[in-house]
Motif scaffolding. Structure first.
Motif, mmCIF file in Angstrom:
data_model
loop_
_atom_site.group_PDB
_atom_site.id
_atom_site.type_symbol
_atom_site.label_atom_id
_atom_site.label_comp_id
_atom_site.label_asym_id
_atom_site.label_seq_id
_atom_site.Cartn_x
_atom_site.Cartn_y
_atom_site.Cartn_z
ATOM 1 N N LEU A 1 0.823 -1.205 0.000
ATOM 2 C CA LEU A 1 0.000 0.000 0.000
ATOM 3 C C LEU A 1 0.859 1.258 0.000
ATOM 4 C CD1 LEU A 1 -2.956 -1.093 2.246
ATOM 5 C CD2 LEU A 1 -3.204 0.255 0.161
ATOM 6 N N LEU A 2 1.971 1.221 0.728
ATOM 7 C CA LEU A 2 2.846 2.396 0.778
ATOM 8 C C LEU A 2 3.516 2.637 -0.575
ATOM 9 C CD1 LEU A 2 4.376 1.887 4.331
ATOM 10 C CD2 LEU A 2 3.095 3.895 3.569
ATOM 11 N N VAL A 3 3.995 1.567 -1.212
ATOM 12 C CA VAL A 3 4.633 1.709 -2.523
ATOM 13 C C VAL A 3 3.620 2.233 -3.539
ATOM 14 C CG1 VAL A 3 5.669 0.429 -4.444
ATOM 15 C CG2 VAL A 3 6.432 -0.003 -2.109
ATOM 16 N N ALA A 4 2.398 1.689 -3.504
ATOM 17 C CA ALA A 4 1.359 2.129 -4.438
ATOM 18 C C ALA A 4 0.962 3.574 -4.164
ATOM 19 C CB ALA A 4 0.145 1.205 -4.330
ATOM 20 N N THR B 1 -7.891 13.577 -5.352
ATOM 21 C CA THR B 1 -9.122 13.589 -4.562
ATOM 22 C C THR B 1 -9.242 12.268 -3.819
ATOM 23 O OG1 THR B 1 -10.466 12.594 -6.307
ATOM 24 C CG2 THR B 1 -10.246 15.000 -6.329
ATOM 25 N N GLU B 2 -10.163 12.233 -2.839
ATOM 26 C CA GLU B 2 -10.366 10.982 -2.107
ATOM 27 C C GLU B 2 -10.781 9.867 -3.057
ATOM 28 O OE1 GLU B 2 -13.070 11.094 1.253
ATOM 29 O OE2 GLU B 2 -13.438 8.951 1.037
ATOM 30 N N THR B 3 -11.637 10.204 -4.021
ATOM 31 C CA THR B 3 -12.096 9.197 -4.989
ATOM 32 C C THR B 3 -10.925 8.667 -5.807
ATOM 33 O OG1 THR B 3 -14.231 10.302 -5.131
ATOM 34 C CG2 THR B 3 -13.668 8.773 -6.916
ATOM 35 N N GLU B 4 -10.040 9.572 -6.224
ATOM 36 C CA GLU B 4 -8.880 9.126 -7.008
ATOM 37 C C GLU B 4 -7.987 8.187 -6.197
ATOM 38 O OE1 GLU B 4 -8.302 12.904 -10.090
ATOM 39 O OE2 GLU B 4 -7.452 13.026 -8.073
ATOM 40 N N ILE B 5 -7.813 8.499 -4.914
ATOM 41 C CA ILE B 5 -6.991 7.627 -4.058
ATOM 42 C C ILE B 5 -7.651 6.261 -3.927
ATOM 43 C CG2 ILE B 5 -6.061 7.294 -1.734
ATOM 44 C CD1 ILE B 5 -5.947 10.366 -1.486
ATOM 45 N N ARG B 6 -8.962 6.258 -3.708
ATOM 46 C CA ARG B 6 -9.662 4.971 -3.550
ATOM 47 C C ARG B 6 -9.559 4.129 -4.813
ATOM 48 N NH1 ARG B 6 -12.753 4.252 0.986
ATOM 49 N NH2 ARG B 6 -13.054 6.101 2.271
ATOM 50 N N TYR B 7 -9.696 4.760 -5.975
ATOM 51 C CA TYR B 7 -9.583 3.996 -7.221
ATOM 52 C C TYR B 7 -8.155 3.502 -7.418
ATOM 53 C CZ TYR B 7 -14.217 4.448 -9.266
ATOM 54 O OH TYR B 7 -15.549 4.304 -9.524
ATOM 55 N N TRP B 8 -7.166 4.384 -7.138
ATOM 56 C CA TRP B 8 -5.766 4.001 -7.345
ATOM 57 C C TRP B 8 -5.381 2.823 -6.457
ATOM 58 C CZ3 TRP B 8 -2.080 5.283 -10.813
ATOM 59 C CH2 TRP B 8 -0.771 4.863 -10.525
ATOM 60 N N LEU B 9 -5.888 2.809 -5.217
ATOM 61 C CA LEU B 9 -5.511 1.764 -4.260
ATOM 62 C C LEU B 9 -6.467 0.564 -4.286
ATOM 63 C CD1 LEU B 9 -4.430 3.920 -1.175
ATOM 64 C CD2 LEU B 9 -2.992 2.893 -2.950
ATOM 65 N N ALA B 10 -7.346 0.533 -5.306
ATOM 66 C CA ALA B 10 -8.312 -0.572 -5.383
ATOM 67 C C ALA B 10 -7.610 -1.909 -5.587
ATOM 68 C CB ALA B 10 -9.309 -0.329 -6.516
ATOM 69 N N GLY B 11 -6.381 -1.895 -6.076
ATOM 70 C CA GLY B 11 -5.650 -3.134 -6.306
ATOM 71 C C GLY B 11 -4.834 -3.582 -5.112
ATOM 72 N N ASN B 12 -5.023 -2.934 -3.973
ATOM 73 C CA ASN B 12 -4.307 -3.324 -2.748
ATOM 74 C C ASN B 12 -5.318 -3.701 -1.683
ATOM 75 O OD1 ASN B 12 -2.446 -1.221 -4.209
ATOM 76 N ND2 ASN B 12 -1.097 -2.410 -2.874
ATOM 77 N N LEU B 13 -5.375 -4.973 -1.357
ATOM 78 C CA LEU B 13 -6.373 -5.451 -0.400
ATOM 79 C C LEU B 13 -5.833 -5.406 1.024
ATOM 80 C CD1 LEU B 13 -7.824 -8.526 -2.337
ATOM 81 C CD2 LEU B 13 -8.457 -6.101 -2.462
ATOM 82 N N CYS B 14 -6.702 -4.996 1.947
ATOM 83 C CA CYS B 14 -6.374 -4.966 3.375
ATOM 84 C C CYS B 14 -7.540 -5.595 4.119
ATOM 85 C CB CYS B 14 -6.162 -3.525 3.853
ATOM 86 S SG CYS B 14 -5.969 -3.387 5.651
ATOM 87 N N ARG B 15 -7.244 -6.586 4.955
ATOM 88 C CA ARG B 15 -8.325 -7.256 5.694
ATOM 89 C C ARG B 15 -8.500 -6.680 7.093
ATOM 90 N NH1 ARG B 15 -10.603 -9.561 1.402
ATOM 91 N NH2 ARG B 15 -10.956 -7.368 1.607
ATOM 92 N N CYS B 16 -7.637 -5.753 7.512
ATOM 93 C CA CYS B 16 -7.702 -5.259 8.896
ATOM 94 C C CYS B 16 -8.429 -3.929 9.039
ATOM 95 C CB CYS B 16 -6.302 -5.080 9.475
ATOM 96 S SG CYS B 16 -5.294 -6.554 9.593
ATOM 97 N N THR B 17 -8.085 -2.961 8.206
ATOM 98 C CA THR B 17 -8.405 -1.573 8.556
ATOM 99 C C THR B 17 -9.749 -1.082 8.058
ATOM 100 O OG1 THR B 17 -7.374 -0.718 6.555
ATOM 101 C CG2 THR B 17 -5.968 -0.965 8.486
ATOM 102 N N GLY B 18 -10.314 -1.702 7.040
ATOM 103 C CA GLY B 18 -11.535 -1.161 6.454
ATOM 104 C C GLY B 18 -11.264 0.005 5.516
ATOM 105 N N TYR B 19 -9.991 0.258 5.218
ATOM 106 C CA TYR B 19 -9.531 1.224 4.208
ATOM 107 C C TYR B 19 -9.650 2.697 4.598
ATOM 108 C CZ TYR B 19 -9.534 -2.942 1.313
ATOM 109 O OH TYR B 19 -9.311 -4.200 0.833
ATOM 110 N N ASP B 20 -10.669 3.101 5.355
ATOM 111 C CA ASP B 20 -10.862 4.526 5.618
ATOM 112 C C ASP B 20 -9.616 5.177 6.222
ATOM 113 O OD1 ASP B 20 -13.342 4.507 4.589
ATOM 114 O OD2 ASP B 20 -14.424 4.913 6.450
#
Lengths: 161, 102
Positions: free
Chosen positions: A108-111, A123-142
């Motif tokens: 996630l940090l590299v991406a 924008t927040e939307t751009e970040i969410r789309y860009w990081l859509a290929g990095n899965l995290c099972r702990c944080t819930g992404y927010d």
């Protein structure tokens, strides 16, 4: 099986290693160079835990053959902190509690850095789309999104200063 | 009485940012070592063969070819574990499928 001799640059350092034809860049980084920051989560390009930069482009290192790294410039999580100082993204991930088990964190940090290097004010939307290929099972992404936005703001301040 | 003024400010900051976890810096720099990151001298490597079918019944597993491969130290299947039965006393799906998980 004959091995291929690969010469590349990893985090600014010249490196050489021998690889079998089927070895992935991820396995070469982890097993040949001892850089275990990039993780194998899925091995099929779904989770992004193995994300690294190759010639300035974000790639899943589990989907790239190690032999293809010949002559290329590879950057991993191990190169993100400079001179003993955490990168603002790393600092903000800690401040915002954007990690728990930490397995997805290097990817996630590299991406995230790849995004901010190219787009300092996403924008927040751009970040969410860009990081859509990095899965995290702990944080819930927010918390991750907030950490990236906060780091982006700090980096923009540094550029002005 | 400057101390009484500074204390609430320090507490307020602490509420906004919980203290960093002790392994936080290791995790954001890639130094943190997970199970797959360890490499010991003479370390053996395990591979898991999974069924291509969900919830299928395992009729038989032929391990002869795997055992014949050079360098293979052991091939382990459910038959190597004691039969714990299909207990449901702990509840949940996993408890009733312990045999299959083994």
């Amino acid at each position: 099986l004959s091995k291929t001799h690969v010469t590349a640059t990893v985090n600014g350092d010249p490196v050489e290693f021998l690889v079998s034809p089927r070895m992935t860049l991820l396995d070469a980084l982890r097993d040949e160079l001892g850089l275990t920051g990039a993780k194998e989560g899925c091995g099929s390009g779904d989770c992004g835990a193995c994300s690294v930069m190759v010639d300035g482009r974000l790639v899943c290192s589990c989907l790239m053959l190690a032999a293809e790294a010949e002559g290329r410039r590879v950057e991993t999580i191990e190169g993100m902190a400079q001179g003993g100082h955490l990168h603002p993204l790393q600092q903000k991930f800690l401040e915002h509690a954007a990690l728990q088990c930490g397995f997805c964190t290097p990817g996630l940090l590299v991406a995230s850095k790849a995004l901010l290097d190219a787009h300092p004010d996403p924008t927040e939307t751009e970040i969410r789309y860009w990081l859509a290929g990095n899965l995290c099972r702990c944080t819930g992404y927010d918390k991750i999104i907030r950490a990236v936005m906060d780091a982006a703001a700090e980096l923009r301040q540094e550029r002005v200063a | 009485m400057s101390e009484t003024i500074e204390k609430p400010a320090a507490n307020a900051r602490r509420r906004r940012h919980p203290p960093d976890p002790p392994d936080g810096a290791d995790k954001v720099t890639g130094r943190a070592a997970y199970g797959a990151d360890f490499d010991m001298p003479g370390q053996l490597v395990g591979k898991i063969l999974r069924s291509p079918h969900a919830h299928a019944r395992i009729v038989s597993i032929d391990t002869s070819k795997a055992k014949a491969l050079p360098g293979v130290k052991a091939v382990v299947t459910g038959a190597d574990f004691p039969d714990l039965g299909r207990r449901a006393d702990r509840g949940g799906e996993a408890a009733s499928h312990m045999r299959d998980l083994a």
